[in-house]
Design an enzyme around this catalytic site. Structure first.
Site, PDB file in Angstrom:
ATOM      1  N   HIS A   4     -10.142 -19.951  13.528  1.00 14.64           N
ATOM      2  CA  HIS A   4      -9.946 -18.967  14.595  1.00 14.64           C
ATOM      3  C   HIS A   4     -10.123 -19.592  15.973  1.00 14.64           C
ATOM      4  O   HIS A   4      -9.612 -19.067  16.962  1.00 14.64           O
ATOM      5  CB  HIS A   4     -10.878 -17.766  14.402  1.00 14.64           C
ATOM      6  CG  HIS A   4     -10.396 -16.811  13.360  1.00 14.64           C
ATOM      7  ND1 HIS A   4     -10.676 -15.468  13.356  1.00 14.64           N
ATOM      8  CD2 HIS A   4      -9.621 -17.017  12.263  1.00 14.64           C
ATOM      9  CE1 HIS A   4     -10.097 -14.879  12.315  1.00 14.64           C
ATOM     10  NE2 HIS A   4      -9.459 -15.809  11.629  1.00 14.64           N
ATOM     11  N   ASP A   5     -10.828 -20.712  16.059  1.00  9.15           N
ATOM     12  CA  ASP A   5     -10.893 -21.437  17.333  1.00  9.15           C
ATOM     13  C   ASP A   5      -9.570 -22.154  17.595  1.00  9.15           C
ATOM     14  O   ASP A   5      -8.974 -22.014  18.659  1.00  9.15           O
ATOM     15  CB  ASP A   5     -12.049 -22.446  17.311  1.00  9.15           C
ATOM     16  CG  ASP A   5     -12.173 -23.162  18.642  1.00  9.15           C
ATOM     17  OD1 ASP A   5     -11.894 -22.528  19.685  1.00  9.15           O
ATOM     18  OD2 ASP A   5     -12.550 -24.351  18.669  1.00  9.15           O
TER      19      ASP A   5
ATOM     20  N   HIS B  99      -9.502 -19.778   1.226  1.00  8.73           N
ATOM     21  CA  HIS B  99      -9.957 -18.524   0.617  1.00  8.73           C
ATOM     22  C   HIS B  99     -10.474 -18.760  -0.794  1.00  8.73           C
ATOM     23  O   HIS B  99     -10.586 -17.829  -1.584  1.00  8.73           O
ATOM     24  CB  HIS B  99      -8.841 -17.467   0.661  1.00  8.73           C
ATOM     25  CG  HIS B  99      -8.524 -16.990   2.049  1.00  8.73           C
ATOM     26  ND1 HIS B  99      -7.428 -16.215   2.342  1.00  8.73           N
ATOM     27  CD2 HIS B  99      -9.163 -17.191   3.234  1.00  8.73           C
ATOM     28  CE1 HIS B  99      -7.414 -15.949   3.649  1.00  8.73           C
ATOM     29  NE2 HIS B  99      -8.451 -16.543   4.207  1.00  8.73           N
TER      30      HIS B  99
ATOM     31  N   ARG C 192     -14.002 -20.827   8.616  1.00  6.61           N
ATOM     32  CA  ARG C 192     -13.106 -19.854   9.250  1.00  6.61           C
ATOM     33  C   ARG C 192     -13.201 -19.883  10.774  1.00  6.61           C
ATOM     34  O   ARG C 192     -12.203 -19.707  11.480  1.00  6.61           O
ATOM     35  CB  ARG C 192     -13.439 -18.449   8.730  1.00  6.61           C
ATOM     36  CG  ARG C 192     -12.528 -17.380   9.279  1.00  6.61           C
ATOM     37  CD  ARG C 192     -12.749 -16.054   8.546  1.00  6.61           C
ATOM     38  NE  ARG C 192     -11.745 -15.065   8.927  1.00  6.61           N
ATOM     39  CZ  ARG C 192     -12.051 -13.854   9.377  1.00  6.61           C
ATOM     40  NH1 ARG C 192     -13.322 -13.481   9.520  1.00  6.61           N
ATOM     41  NH2 ARG C 192     -11.104 -13.009   9.688  1.00  6.61           N
TER      42      ARG C 192
ATOM     43  N   ASP D 174     -10.821 -25.754  21.047  1.00  5.08           N
ATOM     44  CA  ASP D 174     -11.483 -25.975  22.338  1.00  5.08           C
ATOM     45  C   ASP D 174     -12.770 -25.180  22.478  1.00  5.08           C
ATOM     46  O   ASP D 174     -13.287 -25.027  23.589  1.00  5.08           O
ATOM     47  CB  ASP D 174     -10.533 -25.593  23.486  1.00  5.08           C
ATOM     48  CG  ASP D 174     -10.302 -24.081  23.552  1.00  5.08           C
ATOM     49  OD1 ASP D 174     -10.451 -23.403  22.508  1.00  5.08           O
ATOM     50  OD2 ASP D 174      -9.990 -23.574  24.641  1.00  5.08           O
TER      51      ASP D 174
ATOM     52  N   ASN E 114     -11.505 -10.670  14.864  1.00  7.34           N
ATOM     53  CA  ASN E 114     -12.815 -11.334  14.927  1.00  7.34           C
ATOM     54  C   ASN E 114     -13.995 -10.376  14.874  1.00  7.34           C
ATOM     55  O   ASN E 114     -15.046 -10.695  14.308  1.00  7.34           O
ATOM     56  CB  ASN E 114     -12.923 -12.144  16.227  1.00  7.34           C
ATOM     57  CG  ASN E 114     -12.014 -13.368  16.227  1.00  7.34           C
ATOM     58  OD1 ASN E 114     -11.651 -13.877  15.166  1.00  7.34           O
ATOM     59  ND2 ASN E 114     -11.654 -13.842  17.412  1.00  7.34           N
TER      60      ASN E 114
HETATM   61  C1  HEM Z   1      -2.892 -17.576   6.398  1.00 10.93           C
HETATM   62  C2  HEM Z   1      -3.381 -16.665   7.197  1.00 10.93           C
HETATM   63  C3  HEM Z   1      -4.754 -16.096   7.027  1.00 10.93           C
HETATM   64  C4  HEM Z   1      -5.074 -14.794   6.967  1.00 10.93           C
HETATM   65  C5  HEM Z   1      -4.135 -13.628   7.078  1.00 10.93           C
HETATM   66  C6  HEM Z   1      -6.495 -14.716   6.769  1.00 10.93           C
HETATM   67  C7  HEM Z   1      -7.207 -13.530   6.682  1.00 10.93           C
HETATM   68  C8  HEM Z   1      -8.543 -13.440   6.376  1.00 10.93           C
HETATM   69  C9  HEM Z   1      -9.274 -12.216   6.245  1.00 10.93           C
HETATM   70  C10 HEM Z   1      -8.704 -10.825   6.455  1.00 10.93           C
HETATM   71  C11 HEM Z   1     -10.536 -12.523   5.883  1.00 10.93           C
HETATM   72  C12 HEM Z   1     -11.673 -11.550   5.623  1.00 10.93           C
HETATM   73  C13 HEM Z   1     -12.409 -11.245   6.917  1.00 10.93           C
HETATM   74  C14 HEM Z   1     -13.419 -10.134   6.771  1.00 10.93           C
HETATM   75  O1  HEM Z   1     -13.439  -9.448   5.744  1.00 10.93           O
HETATM   76  O2  HEM Z   1     -14.201  -9.912   7.719  1.00 10.93           O
HETATM   77  C15 HEM Z   1     -10.619 -13.956   5.791  1.00 10.93           C
HETATM   78  C16 HEM Z   1     -11.737 -14.650   5.439  1.00 10.93           C
HETATM   79  C17 HEM Z   1     -11.803 -16.028   5.410  1.00 10.93           C
HETATM   80  N1  HEM Z   1     -10.828 -16.903   5.831  1.00 10.93           N
HETATM   81 FE1  HEM Z   1      -8.919 -16.455   6.219  1.00 10.93          FE
HETATM   82  N2  HEM Z   1      -7.013 -15.965   6.704  1.00 10.93           N
HETATM   83  C18 HEM Z   1      -5.985 -16.845   6.866  1.00 10.93           C
HETATM   84  C19 HEM Z   1      -6.082 -18.222   6.923  1.00 10.93           C
HETATM   85  C20 HEM Z   1      -7.273 -18.923   6.833  1.00 10.93           C
HETATM   86  C21 HEM Z   1      -7.428 -20.309   7.149  1.00 10.93           C
HETATM   87  C22 HEM Z   1      -6.328 -21.213   7.692  1.00 10.93           C
HETATM   88  C23 HEM Z   1      -8.736 -20.622   6.910  1.00 10.93           C
HETATM   89  C24 HEM Z   1      -9.429 -21.934   7.070  1.00 10.93           C
HETATM   90  C25 HEM Z   1      -8.868 -23.111   6.951  1.00 10.93           C
HETATM   91  C26 HEM Z   1      -9.374 -19.427   6.435  1.00 10.93           C
HETATM   92  C27 HEM Z   1     -10.674 -19.331   6.014  1.00 10.93           C
HETATM   93  C28 HEM Z   1     -11.295 -18.162   5.655  1.00 10.93           C
HETATM   94  C29 HEM Z   1     -12.617 -18.116   5.064  1.00 10.93           C
HETATM   95  C30 HEM Z   1     -13.440 -19.319   4.639  1.00 10.93           C
HETATM   96  C31 HEM Z   1     -12.950 -16.768   4.934  1.00 10.93           C
HETATM   97  C32 HEM Z   1     -14.279 -16.181   4.450  1.00 10.93           C
HETATM   98  C33 HEM Z   1     -15.207 -16.101   5.659  1.00 10.93           C
HETATM   99  C34 HEM Z   1     -16.582 -15.552   5.393  1.00 10.93           C
HETATM  100  O3  HEM Z   1     -16.953 -15.257   4.265  1.00 10.93           O
HETATM  101  O4  HEM Z   1     -17.330 -15.412   6.398  1.00 10.93           O
HETATM  102  N3  HEM Z   1      -8.476 -18.412   6.441  1.00 10.93           N
HETATM  103  N4  HEM Z   1      -9.391 -14.490   6.116  1.00 10.93           N
END
Ligand code: HEM
Ligand SMILES: *[C@@H]1O[C@H](CO)[C@@H](O)[C@H](O)[C@H]1NC(C)=O
Ligand SMILES: *[C@@H]1O[C@H](CO)[C@@H](O)[C@H](O)[C@H]1NC(C)=O
Ligand SMILES: *[C@@H]1O[C@H](CO)[C@@H](O)[C@H](O)[C@H]1NC(C)=O
Ligand SMILES: *[C@@H]1O[C@H](CO)[C@@H](O)[C@H](O)[C@H]1NC(C)=O
Ligand SMILES: *[C@@H]1O[C@H](CO)[C@@H](O)[C@H](O)[C@H]1NC(C)=O
Ligand SMILES: *[C@@H]1O[C@H](CO)[C@@H](O)[C@H](O)[C@H]1NC(C)=O
Ligand SMILES: *[C@@H]1O[C@H](CO)[C@@H](O)[C@H](O)[C@H]1NC(C)=O
Ligand SMILES: *[C@@H]1O[C@H](CO)[C@@H](O)[C@H](O)[C@H]1NC(C)=O
Ligand SMILES: *[C@@H]1O[C@H](CO)[C@@H](O)[C@H](O)[C@H]1NC(C)=O
Ligand SMILES: *[C@@H]1O[C@H](CO)[C@@H](O)[C@H](O)[C@H]1NC(C)=O
Ligand SMILES: *[C@@H]1O[C@H](CO)[C@@H](O)[C@H](O)[C@H]1NC(C)=O
Ligand SMILES: *[C@@H]1O[C@H](CO)[C@@H](O)[C@H](O)[C@H]1NC(C)=O
Length: 346
Positions: free
Chosen positions: A67-68, A193, A63, A75, A95
């Site tokens: 976000h980077d 996810h 993730r 970068d 973040n």
């Molecule tokens: C499509 C739009 C996306 C939205 C709206 C989104 C939103 C989120 C949110 C709300 C969380 C939970 C954060 C938390 O509870 O603190 C999350 C977790 C995560 N996201 Fe996304 N995300 C998106 C796209 C992506 C992309 C492109 C990636 C990587 C290629 C990604 C990888 C992850 C991962 C691996 C987690 C779990 C992180 C952890 O357990 O520390 N997400 N995301």
């Protein structure tokens, strides 16, 4: 006459600066072959070491790369702490108290600096760490393209506009398009996810009075709703963690997509990829749910696409991932010398 020749040359020089400044040289998997041949093993062992204490770190590092890349290109801007000239992206709403893994990147950077001082960018370390993480969790492996520069600024405003779990597909699609990614990338990268956690506050609005309807989100499986309702009671602690993938929480596989078929996507932005009628994302969800190979191939391509989002301004090889180098205002292109960046590295 001499004057107009000079003007022409000046115009050409400015055009050259305009075309080249900030556009990084083509990334390449062999960028560090002669200067840091072992860098991908060093990063991978750093990730493995972190994983031995913290299973979730694989998801967190993946993730972090996302976000980077969405802010000023890939970068390392997300790694920068507060400075006198900018505020850290770590404090932006998407973040803060959410992205994690900074200490792991610091530790890996320090191992890389020991092996190859002032050679490997923090941005490339993030790209390598994301690949290692996906692979260690059971996902595909690929040759990571390298040669990124670390940015000189952070942008907390831009980070505040990262894709939100409450966005519609149209909003998400626009945010991806703004960085050169299309709906195939959107549905594919959302497959990340398949591992990691999300806090209750990012989806508890779906559990009751969704969108002011006085009912839960109708696209949420009622069995799963009851489970989530236990974990995230209305008015309860919004920071409680839940698995993004209820089926195989720590494995990188295609279960994310079969969950969507069962109406078991955790975030509104996840379920929408299937449940928005007529959306061009729907056929991808169906294909990836039934064919993990297709998902893995697409994921590799989309991670490469995301990793290619360019840094618009100048860059450097940061020594400490949390701060720009102290001489960086006169060192816009990683090499010493104030020749406006018009050097061989372009
Ligand atoms: C499509 C739009 C996306 C939205 C709206 C989104 C939103 C989120 C949110 C709300 C969380 C939970 C954060 C938390 O509870 O603190 C999350 C977790 C995560 N996201 Fe996304 N995300 C998106 C796209 C992506 C992309 C492109 C990636 C990587 C290629 C990604 C990888 C992850 C991962 C691996 C987690 C779990 C992180 C952890 O357990 O520390 N997400 N995301
Ligand atoms: C770089 O190193 C890798 C791994 O050792 C090797 O597969 C590749 O052929 C090398 N590339 C170049 C251009 O030397
Ligand atoms: C490369 O790095 C790995 C992990 O840090 C280490 O085990 C290995 O000995 C290194 N190889 C070389 C040739 O330095
Ligand atoms: C182990 O991981 C936890 C987070 O899960 C972290 O708080 C702790 O500092 C880590 N310990 C070590 C020794 O890295
Ligand atoms: C960064 O600076 C801002 C504004 O000065 C401040 O509100 C914030 O708490 C700082 N963040 C950190 C992590 O120190
Ligand atoms: C930060 O990003 C916003 C848009 O999100 C943009 O308007 C602004 O110019 C950027 N600031 C800098 C210093 O690049
Ligand atoms: C989503 O898109 C709509 C229509 O384009 C726009 O009005 C709205 O402001 C956007 N919302 C967000 C959160 O981006
Ligand atoms: C996205 O772009 C790729 C090429 O990079 C293309 O193959 C794919 O069809 C595009 N997806 C959509 C939905 O346009
Ligand atoms: C929320 O309600 C508004 C107004 O009734 C509607 O236009 C919108 O599509 C709804 N959003 C979702 C995600 O159901
Ligand atoms: C629901 O209604 C409240 C009160 O009228 C309003 O403040 C809020 O913005 C609405 N939420 C949505 C998602 O429409
Ligand atoms: C959710 O939990 C509350 C108690 O916190 C309970 O009253 C309600 O019936 C539950 N709803 C569902 C749909 O499980
Ligand atoms: C709800 O989830 C269960 C178990 O995963 C599944 O068997 C069922 O088909 C799902 N219901 C719907 C409407 O998707
Ligand atoms: C699964 O996807 C791969 C890659 O796109 C393709 O080569 C293969 O034929 C597909 N398998 C099935 C059973 O459709």
């Amino acid at each position: 006459m001499a004057c107009s020749t000079t003007s022409l040359l000046l115009a050409l020089a400015l055009l050259f600066v305009y075309l080249c400044h900030g556009s990084q040289a083509q990334l390449s998997p062999s960028f560090y072959n002669s200067t840091c041949p072992n860098v991908s093993s060093i990063v991978s062992s750093g990730v493995q070491q972190a994983q031995s204490n913290d299973t979730r770190i694989l998801a967190s590092l993946t993730r972090l790369f996302f976000h980077d890349c969405f802010i000023n290109g890939c970068d390392g801007s997300i790694l920068l702490d507060n400075s006198t000239s900018f505020q850290t992206e770590k404090d932006a709403v998407p973040n803060k108290n959410s992205v994690r893994g900074f200490e792991v990147i610091d530790s890996i950077k320090s191992s890389v600096e020991s092996a190859c001082p002032q050679t490997v960018s923090c941005a490339d370390i993030l790209a390598l760490a994301a690949e290692a993480s996906v692979n260690l969790a059971g996902g595909p492996s690929w040759s990571v393209l390298l040669g990124r520069k670390d940015g000189l600024v952070a942008n907390i405003t831009a980070a505040g506009n990262l894709p939100s779990p409450f966005d519609t597909i149209a909003n998400l699609s626009a945010k991806f398009a703004a960085v050169g990614l299309n709906d195939t990338d959107l549905v594919t990268l959302s497959g990340a996810h398949t591992f990691g956690r999300a806090q209750c506050k990012f989806f508890s609005g779906r559990l009751a009075n969704f969108n002011n309807t006085s009912s839960p989100d109708p696209t949420l499986n009622t069995t799963y709703l009851a489970v989530l309702n236990q974990s995230c009671p209305q008015g309860g602690n919004g920071s409680v963690l839940n698995n993004l993938d209820l089926t195989t929480p720590d494995t990188f596989d295609n279960k994310y997509y079969s969950n969507l078929l069962n109406h078991e996507g955790l975030l509104q932005s996840d379920q929408e990829l299937l449940s928005t009628s007529g959306a061009d994302t729907v056929p991808f969800v169906n294909n990836f749910a039934s064919n993990q190979t297709a998902f893995f191939e697409s994921f590799v391509q989309s991670m490469i696409n995301m990793g290619n989002i360019p840094l618009p301004g100048g860059g450097e090889i940061r020594i400490n991932c949390r701060q720009v180098n102290t001489n960086s205002s006169v060192n816009l292109d990683s090499k010493a010398g104030g020749d406006m960046g018009l050097d061989a590295s372009m």
